[in-house]
Design a protein around this motif. Structure first.
Motif, PDB file in Angstrom:
ATOM      1  N   ARG A  30      10.918   8.074  34.278  1.00 37.49           N
ATOM      2  CA  ARG A  30      11.919   7.020  34.488  1.00 37.49           C
ATOM      3  C   ARG A  30      12.313   6.290  33.204  1.00 37.49           C
ATOM      4  O   ARG A  30      13.250   5.501  33.199  1.00 37.49           O
ATOM      5  CB  ARG A  30      11.398   5.984  35.480  1.00 37.49           C
ATOM      6  N   ALA A  31      11.588   6.505  32.127  1.00 36.14           N
ATOM      7  CA  ALA A  31      11.827   5.773  30.882  1.00 36.14           C
ATOM      8  C   ALA A  31      13.135   6.198  30.225  1.00 36.14           C
ATOM      9  O   ALA A  31      13.497   7.366  30.232  1.00 36.14           O
ATOM     10  CB  ALA A  31      10.660   5.986  29.920  1.00 36.14           C
ATOM     11  N   LYS A  32      13.817   5.207  29.648  1.00 36.22           N
ATOM     12  CA  LYS A  32      15.076   5.458  28.944  1.00 36.22           C
ATOM     13  C   LYS A  32      14.890   5.166  27.459  1.00 36.22           C
ATOM     14  O   LYS A  32      14.279   4.157  27.096  1.00 36.22           O
ATOM     15  CB  LYS A  32      16.175   4.571  29.514  1.00 36.22           C
ATOM     16  N   PRO A  33      15.424   6.028  26.600  1.00 37.15           N
ATOM     17  CA  PRO A  33      15.266   5.798  25.164  1.00 37.15           C
ATOM     18  C   PRO A  33      16.083   4.609  24.666  1.00 37.15           C
ATOM     19  O   PRO A  33      17.182   4.347  25.177  1.00 37.15           O
ATOM     20  CB  PRO A  33      15.759   7.101  24.538  1.00 37.15           C
ATOM     21  N   ILE A  34      15.542   3.906  23.703  1.00 33.47           N
ATOM     22  CA  ILE A  34      16.262   2.838  23.020  1.00 33.47           C
ATOM     23  C   ILE A  34      17.065   3.500  21.906  1.00 33.47           C
ATOM     24  O   ILE A  34      16.504   4.144  21.023  1.00 33.47           O
ATOM     25  CB  ILE A  34      15.294   1.792  22.444  1.00 33.47           C
ATOM     26  N   ARG A  35      18.351   3.320  21.953  1.00 33.71           N
ATOM     27  CA  ARG A  35      19.251   3.930  20.980  1.00 33.71           C
ATOM     28  C   ARG A  35      19.597   2.911  19.881  1.00 33.71           C
ATOM     29  O   ARG A  35      19.392   1.705  20.053  1.00 33.71           O
ATOM     30  CB  ARG A  35      20.488   4.426  21.689  1.00 33.71           C
ATOM     31  N   PRO A  36      20.117   3.401  18.746  1.00 38.35           N
ATOM     32  CA  PRO A  36      20.366   2.498  17.607  1.00 38.35           C
ATOM     33  C   PRO A  36      21.263   1.298  17.901  1.00 38.35           C
ATOM     34  O   PRO A  36      21.077   0.239  17.307  1.00 38.35           O
ATOM     35  CB  PRO A  36      21.015   3.411  16.566  1.00 38.35           C
ATOM     36  N   ARG A  37      22.194   1.393  18.821  1.00 35.71           N
ATOM     37  CA  ARG A  37      23.127   0.296  19.087  1.00 35.71           C
ATOM     38  C   ARG A  37      22.712  -0.569  20.278  1.00 35.71           C
ATOM     39  O   ARG A  37      23.436  -1.482  20.661  1.00 35.71           O
ATOM     40  CB  ARG A  37      24.529   0.857  19.316  1.00 35.71           C
ATOM     41  N   ASP A  38      21.538  -0.326  20.865  1.00 36.51           N
ATOM     42  CA  ASP A  38      21.110  -1.068  22.048  1.00 36.51           C
ATOM     43  C   ASP A  38      20.671  -2.486  21.693  1.00 36.51           C
ATOM     44  O   ASP A  38      19.855  -2.691  20.782  1.00 36.51           O
ATOM     45  CB  ASP A  38      19.965  -0.347  22.759  1.00 36.51           C
ATOM     46  N   LEU A  39      21.211  -3.429  22.434  1.00 40.56           N
ATOM     47  CA  LEU A  39      20.914  -4.853  22.280  1.00 40.56           C
ATOM     48  C   LEU A  39      20.655  -5.429  23.662  1.00 40.56           C
ATOM     49  O   LEU A  39      20.971  -4.796  24.673  1.00 40.56           O
ATOM     50  CB  LEU A  39      22.108  -5.591  21.669  1.00 40.56           C
ATOM     51  N   TRP A  40      20.132  -6.653  23.708  1.00 33.33           N
ATOM     52  CA  TRP A  40      19.969  -7.359  24.980  1.00 33.33           C
ATOM     53  C   TRP A  40      20.666  -8.704  24.835  1.00 33.33           C
ATOM     54  O   TRP A  40      20.319  -9.503  23.973  1.00 33.33           O
ATOM     55  CB  TRP A  40      18.489  -7.569  25.295  1.00 33.33           C
ATOM     56  N   GLN A  51      21.557  -8.661  30.159  1.00 32.20           N
ATOM     57  CA  GLN A  51      21.829  -7.235  30.381  1.00 32.20           C
ATOM     58  C   GLN A  51      21.743  -6.507  29.044  1.00 32.20           C
ATOM     59  O   GLN A  51      21.946  -7.103  27.990  1.00 32.20           O
ATOM     60  CB  GLN A  51      23.245  -7.021  30.936  1.00 32.20           C
ATOM     61  N   MET A  52      21.491  -5.213  29.118  1.00 34.93           N
ATOM     62  CA  MET A  52      21.560  -4.412  27.909  1.00 34.93           C
ATOM     63  C   MET A  52      23.031  -4.258  27.540  1.00 34.93           C
ATOM     64  O   MET A  52      23.869  -4.006  28.397  1.00 34.93           O
ATOM     65  CB  MET A  52      20.924  -3.035  28.097  1.00 34.93           C
TER      66      MET A  52
END
Length: 131
Positions: A30-40, A51-52
């Motif tokens: 179920r895990a999702k990778p954190i990508r370079p542009r991901d913010l919260w 939200q992401m």
């Protein structure tokens, strides 16, 4: 309350897992990778508060892809999510601690080995209980 540094008391559902695929193995299907542009987003004035979001993002936010290992593995809770109430507070994550006894800004910090052990054992009924 946003920015108060406190962990809200209560029973919180576990709603997801994020991980740095370039640093750790996928801990669960179920895990999702954190990508370079991901913010919260932590800006209560925005509709995507708690939200992401993706960079570029001009409003207040937290980078999920950090240079340090703090967010190599992150368990997401349902605190003020998915329908965030303004100023109630954003994102209570479960992540690794900086060092023993060092506080977080409201999240839950665990020893890296404990976080790695717990994550693949999470079930849909798993909960974080804060007394």
């Amino acid at each position: 309350m946003e920015g108060d540094g406190a962990t809200p008391r209560g029973t919180h559902k576990i709603v997801g897992v994020l991980f740095r695929a370039d640093r750790v193995e996928k801990p669960t299907s179920r895990a999702k990778p954190i990508r370079p542009r991901d913010l919260w987003s932590d800006d209560p004035s925005q509709p995507d508060y708690n939200q992401m979001v993706q960079a570029p993002y001009i409003y207040s936010h937290e980078k999920l892809r950090r240079s340090d290992p703090l967010y190599n593995l992150v368990i997401l809770t349902d605190w003020n999510w998915p329908n965030a109430v303004k100023d109630r507070g954003s994102a209570i994550f479960i992540h690794r601690w900086r060092k023993p006894g060092h506080p977080t800004e409201g999240c839950i910090g665990l020893r890296p080995a404990d976080l790695t052990w717990i994550t693949p054992r999470l079930l849909p009924k798993s909960r974080l209980i804060v007394l």
